[in-house]
Design a protein around this motif. Structure first.
Motif, mmCIF file in Angstrom:
data_model
loop_
_atom_site.group_PDB
_atom_site.id
_atom_site.type_symbol
_atom_site.label_atom_id
_atom_site.label_comp_id
_atom_site.label_asym_id
_atom_site.label_seq_id
_atom_site.Cartn_x
_atom_site.Cartn_y
_atom_site.Cartn_z
ATOM 1 N N GLN A 188 -1.213 2.949 7.368
ATOM 2 C CA GLN A 188 -2.250 2.061 7.893
ATOM 3 C C GLN A 188 -3.147 2.788 8.893
ATOM 4 O O GLN A 188 -4.363 2.653 8.850
ATOM 5 C CB GLN A 188 -1.624 0.830 8.553
ATOM 6 N N THR A 247 0.839 -1.205 0.000
ATOM 7 C CA THR A 247 0.000 0.000 0.000
ATOM 8 C C THR A 247 0.869 1.249 0.000
ATOM 9 O O THR A 247 0.627 2.180 -0.766
ATOM 10 C CB THR A 247 -0.929 0.008 1.227
ATOM 11 N N TRP A 271 -4.542 -9.552 3.479
ATOM 12 C CA TRP A 271 -5.247 -8.272 3.437
ATOM 13 C C TRP A 271 -6.736 -8.488 3.728
ATOM 14 O O TRP A 271 -7.358 -7.683 4.428
ATOM 15 C CB TRP A 271 -5.046 -7.600 2.080
ATOM 16 N N ALA A 305 -3.609 -1.085 -5.694
ATOM 17 C CA ALA A 305 -2.294 -1.098 -5.039
ATOM 18 C C ALA A 305 -1.447 -2.294 -5.444
ATOM 19 O O ALA A 305 -0.303 -2.131 -5.877
ATOM 20 C CB ALA A 305 -2.479 -1.065 -3.524
ATOM 21 N N PHE A 345 -7.381 -2.263 -2.769
ATOM 22 C CA PHE A 345 -6.050 -2.838 -2.618
ATOM 23 C C PHE A 345 -5.745 -3.806 -3.751
ATOM 24 O O PHE A 345 -4.687 -3.753 -4.370
ATOM 25 C CB PHE A 345 -5.936 -3.545 -1.263
#
Length: 175
Positions: free
Chosen positions: A73, A52, A151, A128, A124
């Motif tokens: 995060q 990320t 994740w 990402a 994500f």
């Protein structure tokens, strides 16, 4: 637990929006901390947060990665919690009843939190992870599935934690 505590905990809709957002910020930070602790013991460990970070900051210096990873995060967790609370504020006028899960957490809060976790996971996986890809991640083809799994687990734990922390904070804080 007394009935008053439960009623107080689930009565977020009766508080000013500014208080709700402040509680969401605290809950988002706490839920991100819980998700990060879990992620550190999963097989891929710190790789998903680093993916990320690298996707958001492609030229990140190697010495900035550990601190910056956690910062991303926590900021993401706070932003998601505030987004969840804003959605709940928006739908408060539509809801006429509040169904509680285990007598503690509003089902609407759980639903919005898990929808947010699903959205975070999709972002994500679609943005990402492919951006980092095999060029920046060793053994990408072998590890991609594990990174997605970790994740997913982290996002689900985040949703559960943020859903439980908001009512808990209303009980613990004098708001």
């Amino acid at each position: 637990m007394s009935f008053d505590a439960v009623a107080h905990a689930t009565g977020a809709e009766f508080r000013p929006v500014s208080v709700r957002i402040a509680v969401a910020v605290l809950a988002g930070f706490g839920a991100a901390a819980i998700a990060n602790m879990l992620m550190s013991v999963l097989p891929e460990g710190e790789v998903p947060p680093r993916v990320t970070l690298i996707a958001l900051w492609p030229g990140v210096p190697r010495n900035a990665v550990p601190a910056a990873t956690h910062t991303v995060q926590y900021l993401g967790g706070i932003a998601a919690a505030v987004g969840i609370e804003l959605v709940l504020v928006a739908i408060d006028g539509v809801r006429t009843t509040h169904v509680l899960f285990l007598g503690w957490v509003a089902v609407s809060r759980l639903a919005v939190a898990f929808l947010a976790a699903a959205a975070i996971w999709v972002l994500f996986v679609t943005l990402a992870l492919p951006q980092v890809g095999p060029d920046l991640l060793s053994e990408y083809d072998r590890r991609e599935g594990g990174i997605r799994r970790d994740w997913s687990v982290s996002a689900l734990v985040y949703a559960a934690a943020v859903s439980a922390l908001v009512p808990a904070l209303y009980v613990l804080l004098p708001v």
